[in-house]
Design a protein around this motif. Structure first.
Motif, mmCIF file in Angstrom:
data_model
loop_
_atom_site.group_PDB
_atom_site.id
_atom_site.type_symbol
_atom_site.label_atom_id
_atom_site.label_comp_id
_atom_site.label_asym_id
_atom_site.label_seq_id
_atom_site.Cartn_x
_atom_site.Cartn_y
_atom_site.Cartn_z
ATOM 1 N N ARG A 42 13.772 -6.831 5.131
ATOM 2 C CA ARG A 42 12.229 -6.355 5.267
ATOM 3 C C ARG A 42 12.222 -5.098 6.190
ATOM 4 N NH1 ARG A 42 8.295 -8.122 2.227
ATOM 5 N NH2 ARG A 42 6.772 -8.599 3.692
ATOM 6 N N VAL A 46 6.006 -3.960 7.135
ATOM 7 C CA VAL A 46 5.166 -4.565 6.160
ATOM 8 C C VAL A 46 4.761 -5.915 6.860
ATOM 9 C CG1 VAL A 46 7.190 -3.677 4.693
ATOM 10 C CG2 VAL A 46 7.515 -5.858 5.788
ATOM 11 N N CYS A 47 4.089 -6.604 5.992
ATOM 12 C CA CYS A 47 3.509 -7.901 6.281
ATOM 13 C C CYS A 47 4.610 -9.052 6.761
ATOM 14 C CB CYS A 47 2.289 -8.111 5.496
ATOM 15 S SG CYS A 47 3.132 -8.968 3.829
ATOM 16 N N ASN A 48 3.941 -9.827 7.453
ATOM 17 C CA ASN A 48 4.941 -10.788 7.897
ATOM 18 C C ASN A 48 5.108 -12.196 7.244
ATOM 19 O OD1 ASN A 48 3.230 -9.608 10.505
ATOM 20 N ND2 ASN A 48 5.473 -10.125 11.207
ATOM 21 N N PHE A 49 4.758 -11.851 5.679
ATOM 22 C CA PHE A 49 4.696 -13.007 4.856
ATOM 23 C C PHE A 49 5.801 -12.524 3.748
ATOM 24 C CE2 PHE A 49 1.513 -14.452 7.203
ATOM 25 C CZ PHE A 49 0.284 -13.448 7.332
ATOM 26 N N LEU A 50 6.441 -13.978 3.393
ATOM 27 C CA LEU A 50 7.455 -13.886 2.345
ATOM 28 C C LEU A 50 7.452 -14.997 1.407
ATOM 29 C CD1 LEU A 50 11.067 -12.805 3.523
ATOM 30 C CD2 LEU A 50 9.668 -11.639 1.770
ATOM 31 N N GLU A 51 7.676 -14.833 0.214
ATOM 32 C CA GLU A 51 7.945 -15.962 -0.530
ATOM 33 C C GLU A 51 9.097 -16.804 -0.146
ATOM 34 O OE1 GLU A 51 5.943 -16.335 -3.685
ATOM 35 O OE2 GLU A 51 4.838 -15.100 -2.529
ATOM 36 N N LYS A 62 6.230 -20.322 1.878
ATOM 37 C CA LYS A 62 6.241 -19.296 2.408
ATOM 38 C C LYS A 62 7.088 -19.241 3.762
ATOM 39 C CE LYS A 62 1.850 -17.416 1.047
ATOM 40 N NZ LYS A 62 1.253 -18.646 0.507
ATOM 41 N N GLU A 83 -1.654 -19.065 6.808
ATOM 42 C CA GLU A 83 -0.690 -18.131 7.309
ATOM 43 C C GLU A 83 -0.950 -17.385 8.630
ATOM 44 O OE1 GLU A 83 -2.397 -17.798 4.148
ATOM 45 O OE2 GLU A 83 -0.725 -17.787 2.502
ATOM 46 N N LEU A 84 -2.165 -16.816 9.045
ATOM 47 C CA LEU A 84 -2.578 -16.414 9.935
ATOM 48 C C LEU A 84 -2.348 -17.172 11.239
ATOM 49 C CD1 LEU A 84 -5.463 -13.836 9.014
ATOM 50 C CD2 LEU A 84 -3.197 -13.305 9.061
ATOM 51 N N LEU A 87 1.114 -17.342 12.295
ATOM 52 C CA LEU A 87 1.649 -16.229 12.995
ATOM 53 C C LEU A 87 1.049 -16.381 14.384
ATOM 54 C CD1 LEU A 87 0.672 -12.799 11.123
ATOM 55 C CD2 LEU A 87 2.860 -13.675 11.978
ATOM 56 N N ASN B 284 -5.909 -11.143 15.668
ATOM 57 C CA ASN B 284 -5.431 -11.964 14.357
ATOM 58 C C ASN B 284 -6.242 -13.474 14.294
ATOM 59 O OD1 ASN B 284 -3.857 -12.691 12.110
ATOM 60 N ND2 ASN B 284 -2.621 -14.030 13.897
ATOM 61 N N ALA B 288 -7.990 -15.333 11.365
ATOM 62 C CA ALA B 288 -7.640 -16.619 10.892
ATOM 63 C C ALA B 288 -8.662 -17.501 10.747
ATOM 64 C CB ALA B 288 -6.406 -17.330 11.709
ATOM 65 N N LYS B 323 -1.701 -5.163 7.311
ATOM 66 C CA LYS B 323 -1.154 -5.552 6.083
ATOM 67 C C LYS B 323 -1.090 -6.996 5.915
ATOM 68 C CE LYS B 323 2.098 -2.021 4.646
ATOM 69 N NZ LYS B 323 1.960 -0.747 5.119
ATOM 70 N N ASN B 324 -1.174 -7.951 6.942
ATOM 71 C CA ASN B 324 -1.218 -9.143 6.972
ATOM 72 C C ASN B 324 -2.596 -9.588 6.520
ATOM 73 O OD1 ASN B 324 1.624 -9.630 8.101
ATOM 74 N ND2 ASN B 324 0.756 -9.646 10.205
ATOM 75 N N TYR B 327 -2.607 -9.043 2.665
ATOM 76 C CA TYR B 327 -1.988 -10.147 2.074
ATOM 77 C C TYR B 327 -2.916 -11.350 1.842
ATOM 78 C CZ TYR B 327 1.586 -13.415 1.075
ATOM 79 O OH TYR B 327 2.523 -14.287 0.439
ATOM 80 N N VAL B 328 -3.253 -11.796 3.101
ATOM 81 C CA VAL B 328 -4.240 -13.149 3.054
ATOM 82 C C VAL B 328 -5.231 -13.017 2.126
ATOM 83 C CG1 VAL B 328 -5.143 -14.955 4.339
ATOM 84 C CG2 VAL B 328 -3.236 -13.690 5.323
ATOM 85 N N ASP B 359 5.072 -2.409 0.125
ATOM 86 C CA ASP B 359 5.654 -3.750 0.696
ATOM 87 C C ASP B 359 5.661 -4.585 -0.598
ATOM 88 O OD1 ASP B 359 5.685 -6.174 1.725
ATOM 89 O OD2 ASP B 359 3.763 -5.969 3.137
ATOM 90 N N SER B 361 5.781 -7.904 -0.725
ATOM 91 C CA SER B 361 4.973 -9.096 -0.752
ATOM 92 C C SER B 361 3.386 -8.759 -1.348
ATOM 93 C CB SER B 361 5.043 -9.540 0.564
ATOM 94 O OG SER B 361 6.275 -10.068 1.201
ATOM 95 N N LEU B 362 3.303 -7.629 -0.707
ATOM 96 C CA LEU B 362 1.843 -7.177 -1.133
ATOM 97 C C LEU B 362 1.671 -6.633 -2.528
ATOM 98 C CD1 LEU B 362 0.163 -4.867 1.631
ATOM 99 C CD2 LEU B 362 -0.391 -7.283 0.932
ATOM 100 N N ARG B 365 1.567 -9.892 -4.925
ATOM 101 C CA ARG B 365 0.244 -10.526 -4.755
ATOM 102 C C ARG B 365 -0.643 -9.878 -5.789
ATOM 103 N NH1 ARG B 365 0.178 -15.636 -3.009
ATOM 104 N NH2 ARG B 365 2.376 -15.735 -3.433
#
Lengths: 193, 788
Positions: A42, A46-51, A62, A83-84, A87, B284, B288, B323-324, B327-328, B359, B361-362, B365
């Motif tokens: 990564r 980029v965002c902190n999430f992955l499959e 995830k 997800e958040l 984090l 964040n 959430a 980005k997070n 994504y969500v 990205d 992941s994005l 989605r």
């Protein structure tokens, strides 16, 4: 639920691995390798999430990760976790480590991995979030450490003595005391039977 | 005396000092030997240290199973330091798959009962991590007792252990349900968090529990309200939000309780509105909570205004720079797209923009969401965007994107031509990633769109001329060129630029495909058959084709070789049949057997009305036959295929095949009919009408010879009125030996969609008694059942 918590460095060497579901040893090591492989690819922004990788359960799960200097903190969760929220949990975990170790760095994790396990056990239990209040956690850890120390008993006495001496604040003692020839008259002491 | 054992730190130092993997292995093996010896000697003082070292090397991946028993001993020790390491070892080394794990049940029981909080904590922690079903059953009462203990530390752990126990042994829900109500009154956040988790687990498992807990909704609302409105407290706040973890858990539970329940939803409405508007979104933690709120609002029976607010919040998040958050937001929208399709459609432009994200992941989605948003009104625009994405997307998304586009095209194609164009473009861009049936689907589609044959074959020819590497494209193109090669030569077609193509060019292209090392065996098969078909479509001489065919007669690929030999024979011995064999194919049923590729293998000769093909006189005699039946006038179509209307095809697609493929169930048998007899040679017809396909009639013609001389070179041909479709399968042979030798059988398939009266004319040619005989006659007395 949280399926696994992994900490490894930039080269993939594991620093902590905790699984909340039964996996064989081989599978565990493979999961660590696979996760490292996915996460290290990564980019930085980029965002902190992955499959999740195939071994950990595929796209239902995830990988939520944070990269701090030389360490990756990866939480593998299923779809029921926010997800958040995870984090934030990683953040709280790292801050707690910081408080317990005083400016924690990778070496602390390397040499005190059992302590890290104890701290983690106060935060996440059975794959579920137990406590997120840092002060509570630190208080508990301190109490347990004290209990351990007090128990050390005779076996710990030399260690305690050494640490006591090390911490003693002695004034500088002159090395060579030149005492002249002293003749002390020793009284005739009665012998003890 | 043995050397004093290393401390854990020292071992770690040594391991780190190793320069290579082999050195590290050596160090660890040496140390493990020491550890094993120490375990054998049973040294209680240093046992915990040895186990700690063992756990360390276990993390690095080395075997540590010999430490399992030591965990048991350490747990049973009275010292806390021993128990600590022992329990950690149990969590890491033991799990429910080893029988040894049951041995710690007793120790855990003792530790749970003896009242020292840290020890109880250890025991509960281990139980909740690796406790198997048996352990949970044994220890349920202990854990239940601990729920009512005064110490919040132990109680919060007991609550979470209860959750684990319910997961392992659902029947234990009965024990753990009653204490929940009281636990909800706790002030301690840890206990509350655990209790909410427990209630959530109970409600997810049993509708009865769900009903029971609906009455605590007001209480939950109160707790959440207090959290949200209370001032800044250092205790549990994360970046200024009070205990976001607890807030999120409560919101999730409210979602479960309020789903499909008017009353509960009503109670929550105000609070949800309050949370949605007052939560700080700069960090964040606040986001959430906000996300969870949005999901809850959309899931329960909330007021319309509230739903609009929720979707707008999601829309705002889509534009957030973080980005997070994006994504969500995409994930949440994906969850909502089924239930609130129109609301999500409003954000389609933003979603499509997210496709361009670097990205992975994005963009994944965004792709899923975009595919879900395609409908009949936006299909053209969306397909264009998606095709643009397909060109540049990362390889692991290609397959999903390609099949997504094809599926969307199938469902929402406005015109057939657009559909063909779209599939063509997908095949050109991402040919190697499409599913296997894409080729079959496209062929079927083209075959059915009669008016687009010329257009299709030209497009495909141009595409093929440019690039012969994309296999699915090559296969379809080869098939098309073979079928409609004659249309390719005719210069004009309104829908496309004029393309002058010479016969030689086409043949050269097909040969190139045949010889290319990029072509798969299946592709070469397609190209080869196409070449063969062109021998009848093109007017030039067939020398080039004959040459290729004979060369491949010694090809290493067995499949190709067999075909080459067959085609060669077709050129040499059965040239008169070649035209009939290579006729244009009928439309294939979607669900039917895949006859598409090699219909020639069954040598079906279709004798329907065709544009006059300049072949040998034999065939023209057949045409005469047909003319004789001309009195049944019905304007026959060129192919008379059963062309399913688009709705019908879609109906086929959307209806999962539910009827069993029971073929050839027959109605009461139709009596056989003898139609010809001459000097011992008899021809009998037997009829079968499968109930599956009412318009189909299967006739088996059997020729028997009771005379003294063999009948040789026996050929039977048939003709039917124009409204029928006739297929003649290859006869079993052409010789009927004398004195009742093995008869010749031949199958005729007649399709009678209009249920018109059947008329059948037969023509027989054979040699008998040294003479060649030809007989032409119409079959009389056909039973009514054959066509009604």
């Amino acid at each position: 639920m949280i399926k696994a918590i992994l900490i490894f460095n930039n080269h993939g060497k594991p620093r902590l691995s905790k699984f909340y579901q039964p996996y064989s040893e081989d599978t565990q090591q493979q999961i660590i390798r696979e996760t490292f492989h996915l996460v290290s690819k990564r980019d930085e922004n980029v965002c902190n999430f992955l499959e999740g990788g195939l071994l950990i359960g595929g796209s239902d799960n995830k990988l939520i990760y944070r990269h701090y200097a030389t360490l990756y903190f990866v939480f593998c969760v299923d779809s029921s976790e926010s997800e958040l929220g995870i984090l934030d949990l990683i953040q709280v975990f790292v801050e707690t480590l910081d408080k317990c170790f005083e400016n924690v760095c990778e070496l602390d994790l390397i040499f005190h991995v059992d302590k890290v396990h104890n701290i983690l056990a106060e935060m996440v239990m059975g794959g579920m979030v137990l406590e997120t209040n840092m002060n509570e956690i630190v208080t508990q850890i301190d109490a347990q450490n004290k209990l351990e120390k007090s128990e050390a008993g005779f076996a710990g006495a030399p260690a305690r003595a050494v640490s006591a001496v090390k911490n003693m604040n002695l004034p500088e003692i002159p090395r060579n005391i030149n005492i002249g020839d002293i003749s002390i008259k020793v009284p005739n002491l009665p012998s003890f039977k | 005396m043995m050397t004093p054992s290393l401390k854990l730190q020292d071992l770690i130092e040594e391991i780190r000092g190793a320069k290579t993997q082999a050195q590290e292995r050596e160090v660890i093996h040496k140390e493990c030997a020491h550890i094993r010896a120490s375990f054998r000697d049973g040294d209680p003082l240093h046992r915990h240290r040895q186990l700690a070292k063992l756990l360390y090397v276990h993390m690095l991946g080395y075997p540590a199973h010999f430490g399992q028993m030591e965990c048991l001993k350490l747990i049973a020790s009275p010292r806390f330091s021993d128990k600590r390491v022992g329990y950690l070892g149990a969590m890491l080394l033991l799990d429910e798959r080893q029988d040894a794990h049951l041995l710690i049940t007793n120790s855990i029981k003792n530790d749970l009962n003896q009242g020292i909080q840290p020890v109880q904590g250890l025991a509960l922690c281990t139980l909740s991590t690796m406790g198997s079903a048996e352990m949970c059953r044994d220890l349920a009462t202990e854990v239940e007792k601990l729920l009512l203990q005064p110490s919040p530390y132990v109680r919060k752990k007991a609550v979470l252990t209860a959750v684990h126990m319910i997961r392992k042994v659902p029947e234990l829900s009965n024990i753990f349900l009653p204490p929940c109500a009281q636990l909800l009154h706790e002030r301690h956040h840890g206990i509350l968090l655990g209790t909410i988790t427990l209630i959530t687990e109970l409600c997810e498992r049993s509708p009865a529990a769900l009903g029971h807990f609906r009455k605590v909704v007001p209480q939950l609302v109160q707790i959440l309200r207090t959290l949200v409105t209370s001032g800044y407290s250092t205790e549990h706040s994360v970046s200024g939000v009070s205990d976001p973890f607890l807030q999120v858990q409560i919101l999730r539970l409210l979602r479960i309780l309020g789903r499909n329940h008017e009353e509960s939803s009503e109670t929550m409405n105000d609070l949800l509105a309050q949370v949605a508007t007052n939560t700080e979104t700069s960090r964040n933690a606040g986001n959430a909570v906000l996300f969870e709120t949005v999901l809850t609002i959309m899931d329960i029976h909330s007021a319309a205004g509230l739903r609009v607010l929720a979707v707008n919040i999601l829309g705002r998040f889509l534009l957030n720079s973080d980005k997070n958050i994006r994504y969500v937001a995409l994930t949440s929208l994906l969850r909502l797209v089924q239930s609130d399709h129109s609301a999500v459609q409003r954000h389609r432009p933003t979603v499509v923009e997210c496709l361009q994200e670097p990205d992975a992941s994005l963009s994944r989605r965004a792709l899923e969401l975009s595919l879900a948003l395609v409908n009949s009104s936006n299909v053209r625009a969306m397909t264009q965007e998606l095709q643009g994405f397909l060109k540049s997307c990362p390889p692991d998304l290609r397959a999903d994107c390609a099949s997504g586009i094809l599926l969307a095209a199938e469902r929402f194609a406005p015109t057939k031509r657009w559909h063909i164009d779209t599939i063509l473009r997908v095949l050109t861009t991402a040919g190697t990633h499409v599913r296997d049936d894409a080729v079959a689907n496209l062929i079927q589609l083209i075959g059915g769109a009669q008016e687009l044959h010329a257009y299709s074959v030209r497009r495909l020819y141009s595409a093929l001329a440019e690039d012969i590497s994309q296999q699915p494209l090559v296969q379809v193109a080869a098939w098309c060129i073979g079928e409609y090669g004659d249309l390719l030569l005719e210069g004009s077609c309104e829908e496309i630029e004029p393309l002058q193509v010479e016969e030689e060019e086409v043949l050269a292209l097909l040969e190139k495909v045949l010889q290319s090392h990029m072509s798969l065996p299946a592709t070469r098969g397609y190209a080869f058959t196409a070449l063969m078909k062109l021998s009848t479509r093109f007017h030039g001489d067939n020398n080039r084709i004959r040459q290729v065919v004979s060369i491949y007669g010694s090809c290493l690929d067995v499949e190709l070789q067999q075909r080459a030999v067959e085609y060669n024979t077709l050129f040499r011995k059965y040239d008169h049949m070649r035209a009939a064999v290579l006729e244009k194919m009928p439309l294939v049923e979607r669900d039917g057997p895949l006859v598409i590729e090699e219909a020639e293998e069954s040598k079906e000769a279709q004798l329907s009305e065709a544009t006059p093909i300049p072949t040998e006189p034999q065939t023209s005699k057949l045409l005469d036959l047909l003319d004789l039946l001309d009195d049944d006038t019905e304007d026959a179509q060129h192919l008379a295929p059963r062309d399913p209307s688009p709705e019908g095809a879609l109906g086929h697609l959307l209806n999962l095949p539910c009827h069993p493929p029971a073929l050839y169930q027959t109605l009461p048998p139709i009596p056989n009919l003898q139609v010809f007899e001459r000097e011992g040679l008899q021809l009998n017809l037997s009829f079968v009408r499968p109930s599956e396909i009412p318009a189909l009639l299967l006739i088996t013609a059997t020729a028997t010879n009771s005379s003294g001389s063999d009948v040789t070179h026996f050929v039977c041909q048939a003709a039917v009125p124009k409204s029928f479709q006739l297929q003649l399968q290859a006869p079993s042979g052409d010789t009927v030996p004398a004195q009742g030798g093995l008869p010749i059988t031949q199958l005729l398939r007649i399709l009678n969609p209009n249920k018109a009266p059947l008329r059948l004319k037969l023509r027989l040619t054979y040699n008998h008694f040294g003479q060649s005989v030809q007989e032409i006659f119409e079959v009389n007395n056909l039973p009514l059942e054959t066509w009604q």
